[in-house]
Write a protein that holds these residues in place. Structure first.
Motif, PDB file in Angstrom:
ATOM      1  N   SER A  94       9.272   0.775   4.851  1.00 46.56           N
ATOM      2  CA  SER A  94       8.632   1.668   5.817  1.00 46.56           C
ATOM      3  C   SER A  94       7.806   0.890   6.833  1.00 46.56           C
ATOM      4  O   SER A  94       8.003   1.022   8.045  1.00 46.56           O
ATOM      5  CB  SER A  94       7.745   2.675   5.080  1.00 46.56           C
ATOM      6  N   ASN A 131       0.597   7.240   2.728  1.00 53.05           N
ATOM      7  CA  ASN A 131       1.904   6.841   3.253  1.00 53.05           C
ATOM      8  C   ASN A 131       2.743   6.048   2.261  1.00 53.05           C
ATOM      9  O   ASN A 131       3.936   6.320   2.103  1.00 53.05           O
ATOM     10  CB  ASN A 131       1.715   6.028   4.540  1.00 53.05           C
ATOM     11  N   TRP A 163      10.168  12.448  -4.483  1.00 50.51           N
ATOM     12  CA  TRP A 163       9.370  12.368  -3.255  1.00 50.51           C
ATOM     13  C   TRP A 163       8.506  13.609  -3.101  1.00 50.51           C
ATOM     14  O   TRP A 163       7.285  13.512  -2.898  1.00 50.51           O
ATOM     15  CB  TRP A 163      10.303  12.179  -2.059  1.00 50.51           C
ATOM     16  N   ARG A 164       9.110  14.767  -3.200  1.00 49.58           N
ATOM     17  CA  ARG A 164       8.377  16.010  -2.972  1.00 49.58           C
ATOM     18  C   ARG A 164       7.357  16.275  -4.080  1.00 49.58           C
ATOM     19  O   ARG A 164       6.300  16.849  -3.836  1.00 49.58           O
ATOM     20  CB  ARG A 164       9.355  17.199  -2.889  1.00 49.58           C
ATOM     21  N   GLN A 203       4.810   7.958  -0.273  1.00 49.33           N
ATOM     22  CA  GLN A 203       5.984   8.701   0.176  1.00 49.33           C
ATOM     23  C   GLN A 203       7.270   7.937  -0.142  1.00 49.33           C
ATOM     24  O   GLN A 203       8.179   8.441  -0.799  1.00 49.33           O
ATOM     25  CB  GLN A 203       5.892   8.962   1.685  1.00 49.33           C
ATOM     26  N   SER A 262       2.307  12.847  -3.254  1.00 50.64           N
ATOM     27  CA  SER A 262       0.925  13.193  -2.916  1.00 50.64           C
ATOM     28  C   SER A 262      -0.077  12.681  -3.940  1.00 50.64           C
ATOM     29  O   SER A 262      -1.274  12.606  -3.658  1.00 50.64           O
ATOM     30  CB  SER A 262       0.775  14.710  -2.776  1.00 50.64           C
ATOM     31  N   ARG A 302       7.230   9.180   6.176  1.00 56.54           N
ATOM     32  CA  ARG A 302       7.994  10.343   5.741  1.00 56.54           C
ATOM     33  C   ARG A 302       9.443  10.250   6.205  1.00 56.54           C
ATOM     34  O   ARG A 302      10.360  10.678   5.494  1.00 56.54           O
ATOM     35  CB  ARG A 302       7.295  11.614   6.235  1.00 56.54           C
TER      36      ARG A 302
END
Length: 321
Positions: free
Chosen positions: A148, A241, A230-231, A244, A235, A206
């Motif tokens: 990322s 970040n 991920w979902r 994610q 969190s 994301r």
């Protein structure tokens, strides 16, 4: 402008894949030296000097990019070349893959001391007490996060804001790596760099997680697992970040990430008990190799997506004129 930007982004991605980082005179290293010199002048254990430090260096990088685009605005060839060089300079996909591959080989051969010596090339964790599975876990997490930070995010900002976006993002990310950590020295001075880096990575992280789920089947991974993990788990990570894409990688590779994480030594030693991401087994050398393969695929797709985004945004700007 949009076509030149798109072509430049693709050329920069190709240059990073083919050539890797410049062996001498790397622009990011030069920026780091300038940042170190500025820190010596501006450092105080307060937030305000840190804000000035971040604004000065980040603003200088954006200004340099803006000047480069303005100078080349009348020549699409020059625009594409400038974008390509900037993209090549700020991307870290090839070096990330190289270090991850070397770690995977060392772990596969059982060369733990070699793997411990290599880990600082990937992250700032204390390697001395890590065994094989611990080193594998640290490597997979680092490959995920840096996919990322070093690949998707610069391409995102390059597509959205061109050369200023490329240079500005890399400046902010470099400052975060230098002063954004939670040591006693940088807790206040590095606050602005850390928060700006968080902000700059909100969308790219994301996007990287979504691309991880999309690309997982290419390396024999689970797209559904990446999406669900991920979902469900992202969190819980202390970073807004990093969690994610780490959660997406955990689900894609069907491994379990997180747990006790040690940074630094001596007075700067910091221990974090991170939440578990994923439901699978503990990573091993094979998962490190697959993480590197997944990172490469995500980077290639991100390059194509950034070029397409540049074309779409350019077409919209043209219609508004």
């Amino acid at each position: 402008m949009s076509a030149a930007r798109a072509i430049g982004l693709l050329l920069g991605v190709a240059a990073d894949a083919a050539l890797g980082d410049p062996r001498r005179g790397h622009p990011v290293a030069a920026f780091g030296r300038a940042a170190t010199a500025a820190e010596k002048v501006l450092y105080r254990d307060h937030k305000a000097p840190g804000v000035a430090y971040t604004a000065l260096l980040g603003g200088a990088a954006v200004l340099l990019g803006a000047v480069a685009e303005r100078v080349t605005r009348r020549s699409p060839v020059a625009q594409a070349a400038t974008t390509a060089v900037a993209t090549w300079a700020v991307l870290g996909g090839a070096s990330l893959a190289r270090e991850g591959t070397l770690m995977g080989r060392a772990l596969d051969a059982g060369r733990i001391d070699e793997a411990r010596a290599r880990l600082p090339h990937l992250c700032g964790r204390e390697p001395g007490t890590l065994d094989g599975p611990g080193l594998a876990r640290a490597t997979v997490e680092s490959v995920a996060e840096n996919t990322s930070d070093a690949v998707v995010a610069p391409l995102f900002w390059g597509a959205v804001a061109g050369v200023p976006g490329l240079l500005g993002y890399r400046a902010v990310n470099t400052l975060d790596a230098m002063v954004g950590h939670r040591s006693a020295r940088y807790r206040n001075f590095g606050w602005a760099s850390a928060r700006l880096d968080d902000l700059a990575n909100l969308a790219p992280a994301r996007a990287a997680a979504a691309l991880t789920a999309l690309c997982a089947p290419v390396v024999g991974g689970s797209a559904g697992g990446a999406w669900r993990t991920w979902r469900r788990d992202a969190s819980a990570h202390p970073s807004p970040n990093a969690g994610q894409v780490e959660a997406a990688f955990a689900g894609a590779l069907e491994v379990r990430l997180g747990g006790r994480t040690v940074y630094g030594r001596g007075p700067d030693r910091r221990v974090e008990e991170r939440p578990v991401l994923g439901d699978g087994r503990t990573p091993d050398a094979g998962h490190v190799t697959r993480a590197v393969e997944l990172s490469r695929v995500v980077g290639a797709v991100a390059g194509a997506a950034s070029a397409a985004t540049a074309l779409v945004l350019g077409a919209r700007r043209s219609r508004r004129r």
